[in-house]
Design an enzyme around this catalytic site. Structure first.
Site, PDB file in Angstrom:
ATOM      1  N   HIS A 120       3.662  10.843   5.350  1.00 49.09           N
ATOM      2  CA  HIS A 120       3.068  10.870   4.956  1.00 49.09           C
ATOM      3  C   HIS A 120       2.402  11.809   4.650  1.00 49.09           C
ATOM      4  O   HIS A 120       1.545  12.450   6.054  1.00 49.09           O
ATOM      5  CB  HIS A 120       3.197  10.685   3.062  1.00 49.09           C
ATOM      6  CG  HIS A 120       4.741  10.113   2.867  1.00 49.09           C
ATOM      7  ND1 HIS A 120       6.026  11.359   2.721  1.00 49.09           N
ATOM      8  CD2 HIS A 120       5.065   8.642   3.150  1.00 49.09           C
ATOM      9  CE1 HIS A 120       6.763   9.860   2.519  1.00 49.09           C
ATOM     10  NE2 HIS A 120       6.116   8.269   2.860  1.00 49.09           N
TER      11      HIS A 120
ATOM     12  N   GLU B  49       0.991   5.578  -0.901  1.00 51.97           N
ATOM     13  CA  GLU B  49       1.124   5.392   0.407  1.00 51.97           C
ATOM     14  C   GLU B  49       0.146   5.916   1.516  1.00 51.97           C
ATOM     15  O   GLU B  49       0.366   5.969   2.529  1.00 51.97           O
ATOM     16  CB  GLU B  49       2.776   5.319   0.234  1.00 51.97           C
ATOM     17  CG  GLU B  49       3.512   5.041   1.778  1.00 51.97           C
ATOM     18  CD  GLU B  49       4.413   5.379   1.904  1.00 51.97           C
ATOM     19  OE1 GLU B  49       5.394   5.740   3.102  1.00 51.97           O
ATOM     20  OE2 GLU B  49       5.059   5.816   0.996  1.00 51.97           O
TER      21      GLU B  49
ATOM     22  N   HIS C 173       4.584   3.286   7.665  1.00 44.27           N
ATOM     23  CA  HIS C 173       5.039   3.353   5.765  1.00 44.27           C
ATOM     24  C   HIS C 173       4.651   2.185   4.965  1.00 44.27           C
ATOM     25  O   HIS C 173       5.159   1.260   5.744  1.00 44.27           O
ATOM     26  CB  HIS C 173       6.650   3.591   5.702  1.00 44.27           C
ATOM     27  CG  HIS C 173       6.742   5.859   6.346  1.00 44.27           C
ATOM     28  ND1 HIS C 173       6.581   6.679   5.585  1.00 44.27           N
ATOM     29  CD2 HIS C 173       7.189   5.843   7.625  1.00 44.27           C
ATOM     30  CE1 HIS C 173       6.838   7.858   6.038  1.00 44.27           C
ATOM     31  NE2 HIS C 173       7.289   7.311   7.325  1.00 44.27           N
TER      32      HIS C 173
ATOM     33  N   GLU D  40       8.170   0.109   7.508  1.00 42.09           N
ATOM     34  CA  GLU D  40       8.112  -0.447   5.408  1.00 42.09           C
ATOM     35  C   GLU D  40       7.169  -1.861   5.771  1.00 42.09           C
ATOM     36  O   GLU D  40       7.353  -2.395   6.130  1.00 42.09           O
ATOM     37  CB  GLU D  40       9.330  -0.291   4.872  1.00 42.09           C
ATOM     38  CG  GLU D  40       9.729   1.062   5.166  1.00 42.09           C
ATOM     39  CD  GLU D  40       9.343   2.191   4.367  1.00 42.09           C
ATOM     40  OE1 GLU D  40       8.662   2.008   3.589  1.00 42.09           O
ATOM     41  OE2 GLU D  40      10.509   3.178   4.703  1.00 42.09           O
TER      42      GLU D  40
END
Length: 319
Positions: A109, A146, A201, A283
């Protein structure tokens, strides 16, 4: 990133169902699975004929809440962890076990994405279909995003790898107005001819859903996507990162994705579909779970996570 709807798609479920070896491992006790992951990371090639060895000692599931740093993070005034150090220039030292290797780190992101929702919602071609350029990512219940998390951990990974001589390239460093889009993120790794690419992430699932998982590319072909050459090496990269992540952080495998193996295969992510070099996503935990989020906001734990990811990359590259 939050994949509440995507992680349960039929394609992902059917592929997981076909991974007999991993499902068999998932049926083992958590300590046995953790030992298998560490063993893989320490040197196994991850072949289908590999068998788990004697279990290595690892922290128990409950040990995560007492990891050093869970309650001692150094925070900024806004409540976010400070970076490990000022951002160093890109490029390795040219000496060390990873000299001559190029690693692309893809911080998930972008802190500015939320200001550019129209642009990041524009579809891009991921080979098999179209998908939005990027997303804003998720955040903890008290607003730690995040995008902030991924940048801090990525800076720490870079510092570790550069000390070993690797050239480290970022896809973004919070210096772009938005994105880059998922197709460009893949292109950056491809154009660099990276020896390994890792997209960092954190997930946004429900309370009680805990742990980390590593996302591996499925075998897909369509348009610009053809992952057949990278499926094998990407799996090896992912297994090594998973094993080192367990070893360095004490974090357990996800209890909601990957059938308890800490590994998940996806065919719907443009960053993987369009890659021509070994690439995985990690993740690091669930930002929406209170116990995981305490770790994900800890500067001390960020360093452990970065060490685990960097160690996995180093093991994959033979450093």
């Amino acid at each position: 990133m939050s994949y509440d709807s995507e992680s349960s798609n039929p394609d992902s479920r059917s592929r997981r169902g076909r991974r007999r070896a991993l499902v068999t491992l998932a049926a083992l006790a958590p300590a046995v699975l953790a030992g298998w992951l560490v063993w893989q990371a320490m040197g196994s090639t991850g072949g289908q004929d590999d068998k788990p060895p004697k279990v290595l000692p690892l922290p128990s599931h409950g040990a995560r809440s007492s990891l050093p740093g869970a309650d001692t993070a150094t925070l900024t005034a806004s409540g976010t962890p400070r970076s490990a150090s000022p951002t160093p220039p890109q490029g390795g030292t040219g000496t060390g076990p990873l000299a001559g290797k190029t690693v692309v780190i893809d911080p998930g992101h972008n802190p500015n994405n939320f200001r550019h929702t129209q642009e990041i919602n524009e579809p891009v071609n991921i080979g098999t279909n179209e998908k939005e350029c990027d997303t804003t990512g998720t955040e903890t219940n008290d607003g730690y995003t995040e995008a902030e998390f991924t940048l801090d951990v990525s800076h720490r990974i870079r510092a570790i790898l550069e000390k070993q001589g690797a050239k480290v390239i970022f896809t973004q460093n919070g210096d772009r107005t938005f994105g880059p889009c998922v197709d460009e993120r893949a292109r950056i790794g491809n154009q660099a001819k990276a020896d390994a690419v890792v997209s960092v992430h954190a997930d946004g699932a429900a309370q009680g859903q805990r742990g980390f998982h590593v996302i591996l590319p499925a075998k897909v072909k369509g348009g610009a996507a053809d992952t057949a050459p990278i499926v094998g090496p990407s799996r090896e990269l992912g297994v090594r990162i998973a094993g080192k992540f367990v070893q360095d952080t004490g974090m357990n495998a996800s209890n909601y994705v990957g059938d308890g193996t800490a590994l998940d295969i996806r065919s719907d992510l443009g960053g993987l579909n369009l890659s021509t070099v070994p690439k995985v996503f990690i993740e690091c935990g669930n930002m929406r779970d209170s116990r995981d989020s305490a770790l994900l906001k800890s500067a001390d734990w960020h360093q452990k996570a970065a060490q685990g990811i960097a160690d996995g990359i180093t093991a994959f590259l033979g450093g």
